[in-house]
Write a protein that holds these residues in place. Sequence first.
Motif, mmCIF file in Angstrom:
data_model
loop_
_atom_site.group_PDB
_atom_site.id
_atom_site.type_symbol
_atom_site.label_atom_id
_atom_site.label_comp_id
_atom_site.label_asym_id
_atom_site.label_seq_id
_atom_site.Cartn_x
_atom_site.Cartn_y
_atom_site.Cartn_z
ATOM 1 N N ARG A 32 0.840 -1.213 0.000
ATOM 2 C CA ARG A 32 0.000 0.000 0.000
ATOM 3 C C ARG A 32 0.870 1.256 0.000
ATOM 4 N N SER A 33 1.939 1.220 0.757
ATOM 5 C CA SER A 33 2.871 2.350 0.796
ATOM 6 C C SER A 33 3.538 2.544 -0.565
ATOM 7 N N ALA A 34 3.945 1.448 -1.205
ATOM 8 C CA ALA A 34 4.576 1.534 -2.532
ATOM 9 C C ALA A 34 3.590 2.090 -3.565
ATOM 10 N N ILE A 35 2.349 1.652 -3.502
ATOM 11 C CA ILE A 35 1.327 2.140 -4.438
ATOM 12 C C ILE A 35 1.133 3.650 -4.269
ATOM 13 N N LYS A 36 1.049 4.097 -3.035
ATOM 14 C CA LYS A 36 0.885 5.527 -2.767
ATOM 15 C C LYS A 36 2.087 6.317 -3.303
ATOM 16 N N LYS A 37 3.266 5.812 -3.051
ATOM 17 C CA LYS A 37 4.497 6.451 -3.526
ATOM 18 C C LYS A 37 4.519 6.498 -5.060
ATOM 19 N N PHE A 38 4.114 5.394 -5.685
ATOM 20 C CA PHE A 38 4.074 5.292 -7.144
ATOM 21 C C PHE A 38 3.087 6.316 -7.716
ATOM 22 N N ASN A 39 1.886 6.376 -7.153
ATOM 23 C CA ASN A 39 0.868 7.298 -7.651
ATOM 24 C C ASN A 39 1.297 8.756 -7.507
ATOM 25 N N THR A 40 1.929 9.086 -6.407
ATOM 26 C CA THR A 40 2.429 10.453 -6.214
ATOM 27 C C THR A 40 3.511 10.771 -7.248
ATOM 28 N N ALA A 41 4.407 9.828 -7.477
ATOM 29 C CA ALA A 41 5.469 10.027 -8.472
ATOM 30 C C ALA A 41 4.866 10.212 -9.868
ATOM 31 N N PHE A 42 3.827 9.456 -10.196
ATOM 32 C CA PHE A 42 3.173 9.602 -11.502
ATOM 33 C C PHE A 42 2.508 10.972 -11.607
ATOM 34 N N GLN A 43 1.796 11.359 -10.577
ATOM 35 C CA GLN A 43 1.112 12.650 -10.580
ATOM 36 C C GLN A 43 2.110 13.789 -10.782
ATOM 37 N N GLU A 44 3.258 13.684 -10.138
ATOM 38 C CA GLU A 44 4.262 14.752 -10.187
ATOM 39 C C GLU A 44 5.202 14.647 -11.384
ATOM 40 N N ASN A 55 7.637 12.251 -11.726
ATOM 41 C CA ASN A 55 8.953 11.850 -11.225
ATOM 42 C C ASN A 55 9.394 10.556 -11.919
ATOM 43 N N VAL A 56 9.986 10.696 -13.100
ATOM 44 C CA VAL A 56 10.354 9.550 -13.930
ATOM 45 C C VAL A 56 11.435 8.702 -13.269
ATOM 46 N N GLU A 57 12.381 9.321 -12.610
ATOM 47 C CA GLU A 57 13.467 8.580 -11.962
ATOM 48 C C GLU A 57 12.912 7.611 -10.907
ATOM 49 N N LEU A 58 12.010 8.094 -10.088
ATOM 50 C CA LEU A 58 11.420 7.231 -9.066
ATOM 51 C C LEU A 58 10.568 6.138 -9.702
ATOM 52 N N LEU A 59 9.748 6.493 -10.682
ATOM 53 C CA LEU A 59 8.913 5.495 -11.356
ATOM 54 C C LEU A 59 9.771 4.411 -12.001
ATOM 55 N N SER A 60 10.866 4.804 -12.609
ATOM 56 C CA SER A 60 11.768 3.842 -13.247
ATOM 57 C C SER A 60 12.296 2.823 -12.243
ATOM 58 N N SER A 61 12.554 3.278 -11.022
ATOM 59 C CA SER A 61 13.080 2.373 -9.989
ATOM 60 C C SER A 61 11.994 1.475 -9.402
ATOM 61 N N MET A 62 10.722 1.777 -9.706
ATOM 62 C CA MET A 62 9.614 1.046 -9.100
ATOM 63 C C MET A 62 8.914 0.100 -10.064
ATOM 64 N N TRP A 74 8.612 -3.778 -3.287
ATOM 65 C CA TRP A 74 7.555 -4.011 -4.256
ATOM 66 C C TRP A 74 7.839 -3.230 -5.532
ATOM 67 N N LYS A 75 7.656 -3.907 -6.687
ATOM 68 C CA LYS A 75 7.803 -3.261 -7.990
ATOM 69 C C LYS A 75 6.591 -3.613 -8.842
ATOM 70 N N ARG A 76 6.146 -2.644 -9.624
ATOM 71 C CA ARG A 76 5.020 -2.910 -10.503
ATOM 72 C C ARG A 76 5.525 -3.612 -11.754
ATOM 73 N N ALA A 77 4.886 -4.734 -12.088
ATOM 74 C CA ALA A 77 5.291 -5.550 -13.233
ATOM 75 C C ALA A 77 4.344 -5.401 -14.414
ATOM 76 N N GLY A 78 3.107 -4.998 -14.149
ATOM 77 C CA GLY A 78 2.149 -4.879 -15.230
ATOM 78 C C GLY A 78 1.011 -3.943 -14.877
ATOM 79 N N PHE A 79 0.417 -3.384 -15.915
ATOM 80 C CA PHE A 79 -0.682 -2.418 -15.748
ATOM 81 C C PHE A 79 -1.654 -2.561 -16.902
ATOM 82 N N HIS A 80 -2.928 -2.457 -16.593
ATOM 83 C CA HIS A 80 -3.968 -2.363 -17.612
ATOM 84 C C HIS A 80 -5.082 -1.482 -17.083
#
Length: 152
Positions: free
Chosen positions: A31-43, A45-52, A141-147
């Motif tokens: 849940r923490s990783a998802i929140k961090k990921f969503n904030t990075a997407f909103q802002e 932050n490509v560097e952080l998203l790339s690491s996730m 946690w890393k995201r592996a797929g999205f739809h």
Amino acid sequence: MRSLFKISGFFIGFLLLSQCAPKTGSEKELRSAIKKFNTAFQEGNVELLSSMITDGYSHTNGTSKMIGRDVWLNYLKKRAKDIEAGKIKVLAYTMDELDIQLLQNSAIVTARIQVETQQQDTVVQNAYRVTNIWTFQDGKWKRAGFHDGKIQ
């Protein structure tokens, strides 16, 4: 006495192995990783998203074919430049109706995303149903797929 030593040896061995076994991520960490990921997407932050995201990341929108990690990151870089230049403003980005199914070292996450963006004088509101595949790798946690599929 010998059987006591065998039993003691078994339990000591089990405890040592359990300490060395690969750890799986908790739902709280996810849940923490998802929140961090969503904030990075909103802002943007490509560097952080790339690491996730995983090396074999797959990204599919409801209106397009699957794209891989590099193509998605290139899209994010362009989007980040537009955000930085003020061409795109993300006014709101929320995820709700979150459902998480943990499967050992992976998880299936479904949710609804609502987003409001502004480009020039036009404000656009959209809502999507999403499915994410997350995997626990190298202690995080890393995201592996999205739809997604547009619902509004």
